[in-house]
Design an enzyme around this catalytic site. Sequence first.
Site, PDB file in Angstrom:
ATOM      1  N   ARG A  45      33.178  41.595  32.851  1.00 17.72           N
ATOM      2  CA  ARG A  45      34.362  41.141  32.132  1.00 17.72           C
ATOM      3  C   ARG A  45      34.477  41.856  30.794  1.00 17.72           C
ATOM      4  O   ARG A  45      33.516  42.460  30.307  1.00 17.72           O
ATOM      5  CB  ARG A  45      34.314  39.621  31.912  1.00 17.72           C
ATOM      6  CG  ARG A  45      33.138  39.147  31.082  1.00 17.72           C
ATOM      7  CD  ARG A  45      33.028  37.634  31.074  1.00 17.72           C
ATOM      8  NE  ARG A  45      34.181  36.998  30.498  1.00 17.72           N
ATOM      9  CZ  ARG A  45      34.362  36.773  29.199  1.00 17.72           C
ATOM     10  NH1 ARG A  45      33.437  37.165  28.328  1.00 17.72           N
ATOM     11  NH2 ARG A  45      35.435  36.162  28.771  1.00 17.72           N
ATOM     12  N   LEU A  46      35.656  41.781  30.234  1.00 18.31           N
ATOM     13  CA  LEU A  46      35.914  42.198  28.864  1.00 18.31           C
ATOM     14  C   LEU A  46      36.536  41.014  28.143  1.00 18.31           C
ATOM     15  O   LEU A  46      37.384  40.322  28.702  1.00 18.31           O
ATOM     16  CB  LEU A  46      36.877  43.388  28.821  1.00 18.31           C
ATOM     17  CG  LEU A  46      36.329  44.752  29.248  1.00 18.31           C
ATOM     18  CD1 LEU A  46      37.471  45.761  29.366  1.00 18.31           C
ATOM     19  CD2 LEU A  46      35.285  45.253  28.269  1.00 18.31           C
ATOM     20  N   ASP A  47      36.132  40.796  26.913  1.00 14.92           N
ATOM     21  CA  ASP A  47      36.680  39.689  26.152  1.00 14.92           C
ATOM     22  C   ASP A  47      38.176  39.891  25.903  1.00 14.92           C
ATOM     23  O   ASP A  47      38.695  41.013  25.980  1.00 14.92           O
ATOM     24  CB  ASP A  47      35.953  39.548  24.818  1.00 14.92           C
ATOM     25  CG  ASP A  47      34.505  39.139  25.006  1.00 14.92           C
ATOM     26  OD1 ASP A  47      34.247  38.236  25.819  1.00 14.92           O
ATOM     27  OD2 ASP A  47      33.636  39.740  24.351  1.00 14.92           O
ATOM     28  N   LEU A  48      38.844  38.806  25.564  1.00 18.93           N
ATOM     29  CA  LEU A  48      40.278  38.833  25.298  1.00 18.93           C
ATOM     30  C   LEU A  48      40.630  39.895  24.260  1.00 18.93           C
ATOM     31  O   LEU A  48      41.630  40.605  24.393  1.00 18.93           O
ATOM     32  CB  LEU A  48      40.729  37.445  24.816  1.00 18.93           C
ATOM     33  CG  LEU A  48      42.218  37.173  24.709  1.00 18.93           C
ATOM     34  CD1 LEU A  48      42.867  37.134  26.088  1.00 18.93           C
ATOM     35  CD2 LEU A  48      42.463  35.857  23.974  1.00 18.93           C
TER      36      LEU A  48
END
Length: 199
Positions: A45-48
Amino acid sequence: MKYTYILFNKPYNVLCQFTDDSPHNLSRETLKNYINIPNIYSVGRLDLDSEGLLLLTDNPRVKHRLCEPSFAHPRTYWSQVENIPNSKALHDLQQGVIIQGKKTKKAMVNIIIEEPKLPPRNPPIRYRREISTSWIELTLTEGRNRQVRKMTAAVGHPTLRLIRVKIGIDSHHQLTLTGLAPGQWRELNAIEQKSLEKL
């Protein structure tokens, strides 16, 4: 069975999933705003507030192999930080720093001499005239929560903008952002798919 593999350049402020479960942020964009392919999920994932390379697939074995910490697949980030890190700060990042009571694994860290030619972020970072900024490249083999941001903050250089630019597959192949503008995606080519499925 034929699997689907997608590379996506995630823009800033896009949630790294296809639905937003939060009742308080109904206006947030998700992957669904950009990708209309059923039954695929992000690998990691990548953070917002982070941008860049995201791999999506419906192949659970590939997802497990790339996410399982014991396999230590490298991921490369460009981080725009406050001020210019000196040699000690870079050495500390390379050797590992303590975040949340645990030392990070060794990393490859370099100053990016010439500022990368990147599309502007929307919204732009907040510039302060009295504080200069610089870019560093970090290659990590672990993926702790907000790790790059915590590492650069630990050596006195908070991250202002963070972009993942590469995901390593094996010693000969890596996935990159090349040719993908923010919000764009493409299917993996035959060579990339073959190297992934060899995992």
